[in-house]
Scaffold this active site. Structure first.
Site, PDB file in Angstrom:
ATOM      1  N   GLU A   1       0.951  -1.059  -0.111  1.00 31.16           N
ATOM      2  CA  GLU A   1      -0.017  -0.010  -0.068  1.00 31.16           C
ATOM      3  C   GLU A   1       0.882   1.239   0.010  1.00 31.16           C
ATOM      4  O   GLU A   1       1.737   1.525   1.071  1.00 31.16           O
ATOM      5  CB  GLU A   1      -0.883   0.087   1.210  1.00 31.16           C
ATOM      6  CG  GLU A   1      -1.677   1.156   1.526  1.00 31.16           C
ATOM      7  CD  GLU A   1      -1.889   1.203   3.095  1.00 31.16           C
ATOM      8  OE1 GLU A   1      -1.515   0.351   3.879  1.00 31.16           O
ATOM      9  OE2 GLU A   1      -2.525   2.492   3.402  1.00 31.16           O
TER      10      GLU A   1
ATOM     11  N   ASP B   1      -3.075  -0.797  10.568  1.00 31.16           N
ATOM     12  CA  ASP B   1      -4.006   0.093  11.217  1.00 31.16           C
ATOM     13  C   ASP B   1      -5.412   0.116  10.605  1.00 31.16           C
ATOM     14  O   ASP B   1      -5.541  -0.849   9.751  1.00 31.16           O
ATOM     15  CB  ASP B   1      -3.566   1.744  11.199  1.00 31.16           C
ATOM     16  CG  ASP B   1      -3.413   2.203   9.716  1.00 31.16           C
ATOM     17  OD1 ASP B   1      -3.848   1.290   8.825  1.00 31.16           O
ATOM     18  OD2 ASP B   1      -2.838   3.161   9.445  1.00 31.16           O
TER      19      ASP B   1
ATOM     20  N   ASP C   1      -0.475  -1.749   6.267  1.00 34.27           N
ATOM     21  CA  ASP C   1      -0.314  -1.033   7.507  1.00 34.27           C
ATOM     22  C   ASP C   1      -1.022  -1.703   8.426  1.00 34.27           C
ATOM     23  O   ASP C   1      -2.281  -2.134   8.274  1.00 34.27           O
ATOM     24  CB  ASP C   1      -0.590   0.517   7.721  1.00 34.27           C
ATOM     25  CG  ASP C   1       0.418   1.536   6.781  1.00 34.27           C
ATOM     26  OD1 ASP C   1       1.772   0.721   6.514  1.00 34.27           O
ATOM     27  OD2 ASP C   1       0.271   2.360   6.519  1.00 34.27           O
TER      28      ASP C   1
END
Ligand code: 0RA
Length: 651
Positions: free
Chosen positions: A435, A510, A508
Site C-alpha cells: 500500500e 491500522d 499498514d
C-alpha cells in the site's frame, strides 16, 4: 391370505435375461452396480414404510461379506400364486417385474425408475435366503443364482410380521463383491432423512481388520428440517428455523404430496438444493424444482416490496431467482403416482403437473410463514439484495476489464509499476502487494530481488469507504494487479498462468490498512477464488513497535509483546521506560527503512505470514457488504471489529 392374489401379479419374465445382461438392470457390474443390489432391497422395505406398514429397517454387512436387509413390514406374501402355481414369494423372487403391490400404492419407490425388483438381486447373487414372518409363522426359502434350491417351508412360529433378505453377490457377475460401509451409510442416512420416523440400523459385522466394525442408527423425527440443517455442514443458518412446506392432497385427480425445507447460509454464495420424487433423487431437477423456485421468487418479491419501506432505504427493488439462490439450502421432496423422468440419465422430473402443484403449495405456505416470521423474511430479502448488488458490480467490472483486454490470462504486458523478481519459476516467486508509494520504495530496496516482486498500489484511490466493487475493478491499480498475477479473472481464470505462488498483501497495521486488505480479499474472493482455495494468498505481518537500546533492536507485533520485551529483554518497566531505551511506534510501512522491513516482514527466515482461507475471504466479503451499505452504525461496528481481524486467520 389377503386380497393380494394371483391376478395382481402381471408381467412375468425369466431371470436369464438379467444374468445375460446385468448392466441393463443395475447400470453396471462395477462397485456402483454392486451397491445397487442393496438399494433395491432397501427400497422395497421403504415401500412398506410408505404404505404405513414398517417402522424399522436394518441393513447388515455379514462377516462373510454378504448383506442382510430386514424390515418389520407386512412380509412378502407366501400364499399360492394361482397362475404360476408357486408361492407368491417365489414369484416375487424369480420373475422379473413381478408387480402386484404397486397398483395399490401411489408412490412406491421400487415401482419407479430405479426399482427393478428384488428378483434382479436374486438373479445376480450366488446365494439368496429369504425369511418371512407372516400369518403366524416364519417361512423360509432359498435360491442360487436366481434358481430355487430350497422350497418354501415353515421354520417356526411368530406373532410378528416382516421380511428378511440375505444375499451374496455373484463374483462371476461383479468386478468386485466388496461392499463399502461409507457408501451404504450415506444412502441410508438420506433415506432416513426423507422418511421421518423411520428407523434404519446399519452394522458392518466384518472384522475390523477388513474395515468392518461400524454400527450406526439413523432416525430423524423432524425429517426434512433435519435434512436441511444437515446440509449446512455446521455453518450458521440465516433463519432461526427452516421454512417448512408439507402438503398432501388430491390434485388433478391424482394423490400428490409436497414437502419442502429451505433456509440460507448466513454467509456464502453456493446453492445447495436436493430434490426427490418418490424418494428417488432427481439430480437434474425438473418440474418440482421449477415450481419451487418460481413460488419462492414470486412470494418473496411481492412480500418484500410491501415491506420494503421498512427496511430498504432506497425503496422497492426486486430480487431475482438468482439472487435468492445465493447461499440457499433446500430439500424438495414430492410424491406422485407414475412420475415421468427425462434427460440422458433420467435425472429430471418431466411431469408438468408437479410444477403447478409445488408452486401452489409453496406460495401458500411461504405466504403464511412470512406473516409470522417477518424478521427472518427481511433477512432473506436483505441477503438477496446484497447478492444482487455484488453481482451487478462484478458483471460491470468484468465487462469493463474485458474491453480492456486484461481478463484472459494470455494478454501480454506487465504493468510499469511492477518491480518484478528475476526468477521465472512461479513456485519460488512471491508478489508483495504494498500500500502506498513510499512503502513501495522501501520494500523494493529491502527485498530479495531474485524471488520477491513488488507491486505498489496507490492507497488513496482505494481508500474510499463506499467504493463499490465495480469501481475498484475499473481502477487502474487493480488492473495492474490482475496483469501482474497473470491468471486473468473468473470466468476466464486460468491458474496455470499464475506467476507467483505466494501473493502477499502487505498493508499498514491500522484501520486503513485493514480496510484495504478487506477490499483486496473481496476482490480475490469474487474474481480469483481459486487462488485462495489453493492457499496462494497471504497476509504479511509488519510489526507495530521498534524497541531500541544502544546494544539491541527488537520488534513487537502487539502491545503485549512490546511490554514483554521491555520487561524481559530491556529490563525496564513498560510503564516507565527510560535508561536509553526507546520505543517507536511505526505509523506505517512507509516509515520503516528497507532493512527493518526486510528483517521484520519480508525475510522468509524471520517473517510471519498468515495464509488466507476461504472463510476469511468470505468474511471479508461480508464486511465489504457492510461497507457498501448505508448504515453508519454498521460501519462503526466494522471498524471496531477490524482490530481483531487478523486473529481470525490461520498461520
Ligand atoms: C408384494 C406384496 C406385498 C409386499 C411385498 C411384496 C413386500 C416385498 C418386500 C421386499 C422386502 N421387504 C418386503 N416387504 C413386502 C404386499 C403384501 C400385503 O398386501 O400384505
Amino acid at each position: 391370505m389377503t386380497e393380494y392374489s394371483a391376478k395382481s401379479i402381471s408381467v412375468l419374465e425369466g431371470l436369464e435375461a438379467v444374468r445375460k445382461r446385468p448392466g441393463m438392470y443395475i447400470g453396471s457390474t462395477d462397485v456402483r452396480g454392486l451397491h445397487h443390489l442393496v438399494w433395491e432391497v432397501v427400497d422395497n422395505a421403504v415401500d412398506e414404510h410408505l404404505a404405513g406398514a414398517c417402522n424399522r429397517i436394518s441393513v447388515t454387512i455379514l462377516r462373510d461379506g454378504g448383506v442382510e436387509v430386514t424390515d418389520d413390514g407386512r412380509g412378502i406374501p407366501v400364499g399360492q400364486h394361482a397362475k404360476e402355481k408357486m408361492p407368491a414369494v417365489e414369484v416375487v423372487m424369480t420373475k422379473l417385474h413381478a408387480g402386484g403391490k404397486f397398483d395399490q400404492q401411489a408412490y412406491a419407490v421400487s415401482g419407479g425408475l430405479h426399482g427393478v425388483g428384488v428378483s434382479v438381486v436374486n438373479a445376480l447373487s450366488i446365494r439368496t435366503q429369504v425369511e418371512i414372518k407372516r400369518e403366524g409363522h416364519v417361512h423360509a426359502i432359498q435360491f442360487k443364482q436366481g434358481k430355487r434350491t430350497k422350497k418354501l417351508e415353515v421354520i417356526g412360529d411368530t406373532t410378528k410380521t416382516g421380511s428378511l433378505i440375505r444375499f451374496w453377490p455373484d463374483p462371476e457377475v461383479f468386478d468386485t463383491t466388496e461392499f463399502d460401509p461409507a457408501t451404504i451409510m450415506t444412502r441410508l442416512k438420506e433415506t432416513a432423512l426423507l422418511n421421518p420416523g423411520l428407523r434404519i440400523d446399519f452394522a458392518d459385522q466384518r472384522p475390523k481388520t477388513q474395515g468392518g466394525g461400524t454400527t450406526e442408527t439413523f432416525r430423524y423425527a423432524d425429517g426434512l428440517a433435519d435434512f436441511v440443517l444437515d446440509l449446512l455442514d455446521g455453518k450458521p443458518p440465516l433463519l432461526s428455523a427452516p421454512i417448512m412446506v408439507s402438503r398432501a392432497e388430491e390434485f388433478e385427480g391424482r394423490p400428490m404430496a409436497c414437502d419442502v425445507a429451505v433456509t440460507w447460509l448466513e454467509q456464502g454464495h453456493s446453492e445447495r438444493i436436493r430434490s426427490y420424487v418418490n424418494i428417488i433423487r432427481t439430480p437434474d431437477g425438473g418440474a418440482h424444482e421449477e415450481g419451487f423456485r418460481k413460488a419462492l421468487t414470486r412470494t418473496l418479491n411481492s412480500w418484500g416490496s410491501d415491506q420494503s419501506r421498512l427496511f430498504v432505504q432506497k425503496g422497492p427493488q426486486s430480487v431475482t431467482g438468482d439472487d435468492l439462490k445465493e447461499g440457499m439450502v433446500a430439500v424438495v421432496s414430492v410424491k406422485m403416482p407414475d412420475p415421468q423422468f427425462e434427460g440422458q440419465t433420467k435425472g429430471r422430473l418431466g411431469s408438468a403437473v408437479m410444477r403447478t402443484f409445488v408452486e401452489r403449495c409453496v406460495n401458500d405456505a411461504l405466504g403464511e410463514w412470512l406473516e409470522r416470521n417477518s424478521g427472518d423474511g427481511r433477512r432473506i430479502i436483505t441477503k438477496a439484495l446484497v447478492a444482487a448488488k455484488a453481482r451487478q458490480a462484478a458483471k460491470a467490472a468484468r465487462d469493463l476489464t474485458r474491453r480492456k483486454g486484461i481478463l484472459d490470462s494470455t494478454s501480454a504486458g506487465l504493468p510499469g509499476k511492477l518491480a518484478d523478481c528475476s526468477s521465472r519459476n512461479p513456485e519460488d516467486s512471491e508478489l508483495y502487494i504494498v500500500e502506498g508509494d513510499s512503502a513501495g520504495g522501501s520494500s523494493k530496496q529491502g527485498r530479495d530481488r531474485d524471488r520477491q516482486a513488488i507491486l505498489p498500489l496507490r492507497g488513496k484511490v482505494l481508500n474510499v469507504y463506499k467504493a463499490q466493487l465495480r469501481r475498484i475493478l475499473a481502477n487502474e491499480e487493480i488492473t495492474n494487479l490482475i496483469k501482474a498475477i497473470g491468471t486473468g479473472v473468473e470466468p476466464e481464470f486460468d491458474i496455470s498462468n499464475l506467476r507467483y505462488h505466494k501473493i502477499i498483501l502487505m498493508a499498514d497495521a491500522d484501520v486503513d490498512g485493514g480496510h484495504i486488505t478487506t477490499l483486496l480479499l473481496t476482490f480475490f474472493y469474487r474474481l480469483m477464488p481459486d487462488l485462495i482455495d489453493k492457499g496462494h494468498v497471504y497476509l504479511a505481518q509488519p510489526p507495530l513497535y521498534q524497541l531500541r537500546s544502544k546494544k539491541q533492536v527488537e520488534y513487537a507485533m502487539s502491545d503485549r509483546e512490546r511490554d514483554q520485551l521491555l520487561r524481559k529483554v530491556f529490563k525496564v518497566d513498560p510503564k516507565n521506560v527510560g535508561g536509553g531505551v526507546h520505543v517507536d511506534r511505526f505509523k506505517g510501512l512507509g516509515e520503516m527503512n528497507p532493512e527493518h522491513l526486510w528483517e521484520t516482514t519480508m525475510d522468509p527466515a524471520r517473517r510471519t505470514l498468515l495464509r488466507v482461507t476461504i472463510e476469511d475471504a468470505a468474511n471479508a466479503e461480508r464486511i465489504f457488504g457492510l461497507l457498501m451499505g448505508n448504515s453508519a452504525a454498521d460501519r462503526r461496528g466494522w471498524i471496531e471489529e477490524n482490530a481483531q481481524y487478523a486473529e481470525n486467520l490461520d498461520v
